[in-house]
Design an enzyme around this catalytic site. Structure first.
Site, PDB file in Angstrom:
ATOM      1  N   LYS A   1       1.459 -34.839  16.403  1.00  0.00           N
ATOM      2  CA  LYS A   1       0.639 -33.694  16.612  1.00  0.00           C
ATOM      3  C   LYS A   1      -0.896 -34.014  16.387  1.00  0.00           C
ATOM      4  O   LYS A   1      -1.761 -33.450  16.228  1.00  0.00           O
ATOM      5  CB  LYS A   1       0.813 -32.535  15.774  1.00  0.00           C
ATOM      6  CG  LYS A   1       2.631 -31.988  16.037  1.00  0.00           C
ATOM      7  CD  LYS A   1       2.904 -30.755  15.541  1.00  0.00           C
ATOM      8  CE  LYS A   1       4.191 -30.592  15.498  1.00  0.00           C
ATOM      9  NZ  LYS A   1       4.859 -29.716  16.477  1.00  0.00           N
TER      10      LYS A   1
ATOM     11  N   CYS B   1      10.584 -22.175  17.740  1.00  0.00           N
ATOM     12  CA  CYS B   1      11.180 -22.667  16.726  1.00  0.00           C
ATOM     13  C   CYS B   1      11.005 -21.830  15.459  1.00  0.00           C
ATOM     14  O   CYS B   1      10.819 -22.286  14.266  1.00  0.00           O
ATOM     15  CB  CYS B   1      11.080 -24.192  16.305  1.00  0.00           C
ATOM     16  SG  CYS B   1      11.677 -24.973  17.681  1.00  0.00           S
TER      17      CYS B   1
ATOM     18  N   HIS C   1       8.651 -22.316  10.636  1.00  0.00           N
ATOM     19  CA  HIS C   1       9.187 -23.108  11.639  1.00  0.00           C
ATOM     20  C   HIS C   1      10.769 -23.284  11.254  1.00  0.00           C
ATOM     21  O   HIS C   1      10.980 -23.496   9.841  1.00  0.00           O
ATOM     22  CB  HIS C   1       8.663 -24.286  11.795  1.00  0.00           C
ATOM     23  CG  HIS C   1       8.968 -25.116  12.952  1.00  0.00           C
ATOM     24  ND1 HIS C   1       9.956 -25.930  12.998  1.00  0.00           N
ATOM     25  CD2 HIS C   1       8.547 -25.400  14.434  1.00  0.00           C
ATOM     26  CE1 HIS C   1      10.046 -26.614  14.211  1.00  0.00           C
ATOM     27  NE2 HIS C   1       9.327 -26.395  14.867  1.00  0.00           N
TER      28      HIS C   1
ATOM     29  N   GLN D   1       1.065 -28.311  11.226  1.00  0.00           N
ATOM     30  CA  GLN D   1       0.199 -27.710  12.246  1.00  0.00           C
ATOM     31  C   GLN D   1      -1.239 -27.691  11.361  1.00  0.00           C
ATOM     32  O   GLN D   1      -2.372 -27.278  12.143  1.00  0.00           O
ATOM     33  CB  GLN D   1       0.406 -26.123  12.452  1.00  0.00           C
ATOM     34  CG  GLN D   1       1.566 -26.048  13.228  1.00  0.00           C
ATOM     35  CD  GLN D   1       1.488 -26.784  14.736  1.00  0.00           C
ATOM     36  OE1 GLN D   1       0.324 -27.093  15.172  1.00  0.00           O
ATOM     37  NE2 GLN D   1       2.632 -27.079  15.451  1.00  0.00           N
TER      38      GLN D   1
ATOM     39  N   ASP E   1       4.514 -27.475   4.478  1.00  0.00           N
ATOM     40  CA  ASP E   1       4.715 -27.865   5.695  1.00  0.00           C
ATOM     41  C   ASP E   1       3.215 -27.941   6.503  1.00  0.00           C
ATOM     42  O   ASP E   1       2.819 -27.060   6.899  1.00  0.00           O
ATOM     43  CB  ASP E   1       5.518 -27.002   6.517  1.00  0.00           C
ATOM     44  CG  ASP E   1       5.777 -27.562   8.124  1.00  0.00           C
ATOM     45  OD1 ASP E   1       5.090 -28.142   8.480  1.00  0.00           O
ATOM     46  OD2 ASP E   1       6.526 -26.594   8.651  1.00  0.00           O
TER      47      ASP E   1
HETATM   48  N1  PMP Z   1       6.510 -27.306  11.202  1.00  0.00           N
HETATM   49  C1  PMP Z   1       5.776 -26.462  11.880  1.00  0.00           C
HETATM   50  C2  PMP Z   1       4.672 -25.672  11.395  1.00  0.00           C
HETATM   51  C3  PMP Z   1       5.832 -27.187  13.178  1.00  0.00           C
HETATM   52  O1  PMP Z   1       4.827 -26.930  14.041  1.00  0.00           O
HETATM   53  C4  PMP Z   1       6.640 -28.116  13.571  1.00  0.00           C
HETATM   54  C5  PMP Z   1       6.569 -28.747  15.154  1.00  0.00           C
HETATM   55  N2  PMP Z   1       6.458 -27.877  16.117  1.00  0.00           N
HETATM   56  C6  PMP Z   1       7.530 -28.625  12.689  1.00  0.00           C
HETATM   57  C7  PMP Z   1       7.559 -28.217  11.541  1.00  0.00           C
HETATM   58  C8  PMP Z   1       8.620 -29.669  12.978  1.00  0.00           C
HETATM   59  O2  PMP Z   1       7.668 -30.919  13.210  1.00  0.00           O
HETATM   60  P1  PMP Z   1       8.680 -32.218  14.093  1.00  0.00           P
HETATM   61  O3  PMP Z   1       9.127 -31.834  15.174  1.00  0.00           O
HETATM   62  O4  PMP Z   1       7.482 -33.166  14.323  1.00  0.00           O
HETATM   63  O5  PMP Z   1       9.531 -32.872  12.842  1.00  0.00           O
END
Ligand code: PMP
Length: 406
Positions: free
Chosen positions: A226, A364, A123, A203, A200
């Site tokens: 999430k 993203c 991401h 997910q 990270d």
């Molecule tokens: N890493 C991953 C794998 C994600 O899916 C996301 C959220 N889509 C993020 C980071 C960023 O998370 P946040 O927007 O809650 O900071």
């Protein structure tokens, strides 16, 4: 699915009974954010109507009650992720802030030419903070590729380590492909080369049991929103030995020991990394979301979602022209797809018109889209409150959309 009373669970989520476009809503955008059960909403309301006061600052009753709520949440999360101590549980605004914190603070020890290993499925939150660090220091980013199923090329991963490697940072679960990476093995390999690892977990935390001691990761980051919790709250787990060595990320109130214009000392962990007023209401309410997860049991949540995903994916393969991106052996409840040459936005709009909420676009993860040679995907993702009826409604809407688009 049999031994979970999903209808009972759904009662805790009034939003699930709303309509979209005059149809019962089917919420399949759980990867972006999951819905929030009433016990979390009630806790937020209870705090705003009974207990709201700034934490750590007052001797008065409300401030102490609020501080207790925040710090009990910290202990609740420590237990949940199996961290050694509450000093290793830092509250952030989310995964993004957690990675920025580590890239900025831990990254300040790296030098020009040092190498950081990422993967092509990251991401942007796990790419751009390292690029900012690269701009400042000249560290070099190396990228692990994927195979045709959307699994990491582990041979390449191992081959990227050399004497200049200072860090590896990768997702536990891909937000596009759903791939569950073998992070425990990847961490063990990095450690055999004395390289620390950030995982990270944005997910993974909603779908897998997280045990940071078992993983032996150096840093693990995730977001409350999430995990059925409130927005604006996240957690950075860090091994104490690193956190103690790291300089503060932001300066301000709460994170100091003593301030004079000549010199400032910093607070002990975890507060050293928590400048300013935290989202103490959200943090306290997040612990109710953890209660929700633990009451059902993460293994049962994962099994339920997996069954729905497998069923849906299997049915989708019958739709002419469908392409599913991400067919890893270990896969989370995410399905990214395209039909023929149709643009993902058109499909997404047609699904929304039938009450089905899915995400479209690059998610993203633009480098991953480039790697796949596509502009974006449509993504459907499941949570504990989704039912087979949801899956069938989605499939029916998808077939209709595919027919309209020809
Ligand atoms: N890493 C991953 C794998 C994600 O899916 C996301 C959220 N889509 C993020 C980071 C960023 O998370 P946040 O927007 O809650 O900071």
């Amino acid at each position: 699915m049999e031994n979970i009373d999903v209808n009972k669970i759904r009662e805790e989520f009034p939003i699930l009974s709303r309509e979209v476009a005059g149809k019962p809503m089917v919420y399949l955008d759980n990867t972006a954010t999951s819905q929030t059960p009433m016990r979390v909403v009630d806790e937020i309301t209870r705090i705003y109507t009974r207990t709201k006061a700034n934490v750590h600052r007052g001797v008065h009753t409300l401030s102490q009650e609020m501080t207790d709520l925040q710090e009990s949440a910290r202990e609740r999360i420590r237990r949940y992720i199996n961290a050694d101590s509450i000093e290793e549980v830092i509250f952030t605004r989310g995964t993004t802030e957690g990675i920025n914190l580590v890239a900025s603070s831990f990254g300040s020890r790296f030098h020009k030419g040092d190498e950081i290993i990422l993967t092509v499925m990251e991401h942007h939150a796990n790419i751009v903070p390292w690029q900012l660090l690269s701009d400042r220091t000249g560290v070099v980013i190396r990228v692990v590729d994927i195979n045709e199923r959307g699994e990491l090329d582990l041979e390449q991963y191992r081959s990227l380590f050399n004497e200049r490697t200072v860090m590896a940072s990768f997702c536990h679960v891909s937000n596009v492909l759903g791939t569950v990476n073998p992070v425990k093995d990847m961490i063990a390999f990095a450690h055999s080369k004395s390289v620390p690892v950030l995982v990270d977990g944005a997910q993974a935390s909603p779908h897998l049991r997280i045990d940071v001691a078992d993983l032996d990761c150096d840093f693990y980051v995730f977001s409350s929103h999430k995990m059925y919790g409130p927005t604006g709250v996240g957690v950075l787990y860090g091994k104490r030995k690193w956190l103690e060595e790291m300089p503060p990320y932001q300066g301000g109130g709460e994170m100091i020991g003593k301030v004079t214009f000549a010199h400032t000392t910093y607070a002990d962990l975890p507060f050293k990394f928590e400048a300013g007023t935290p989202d103490f209401v959200g943090i306290a309410a997040f612990s109710k979301a953890i209660d929700f997860i633990e009451e059902i049991g993460m293994e049962r949540i994962a099994a339920h979602e997996h069954e729905l995903m497998e069923y849906t994916q299997q049915e989708m393969t019958k739709i002419p022209g469908i392409r599913i991106f991400g067919t890893a052996e270990h896969k989370s409840a995410v399905i990214s797809f395209l039909i023929g040459t149709d643009h993902p936005y058109d499909l997404g709009l047609l699904l929304d018109k039938q009450g089905v909420e899915v995400r479209t676009g690059h998610h993203c993860a633009m480098p991953l889209m480039d790697r796949l040679g596509i502009p974006g995907t449509v993504r459907a993702s499941f949570a504990i409150y989704n039912t087979k009826e949801d899956a069938d409604a989605f499939l029916k809407a998808l077939r209709r959309a595919a027919a309209i688009l020809g």
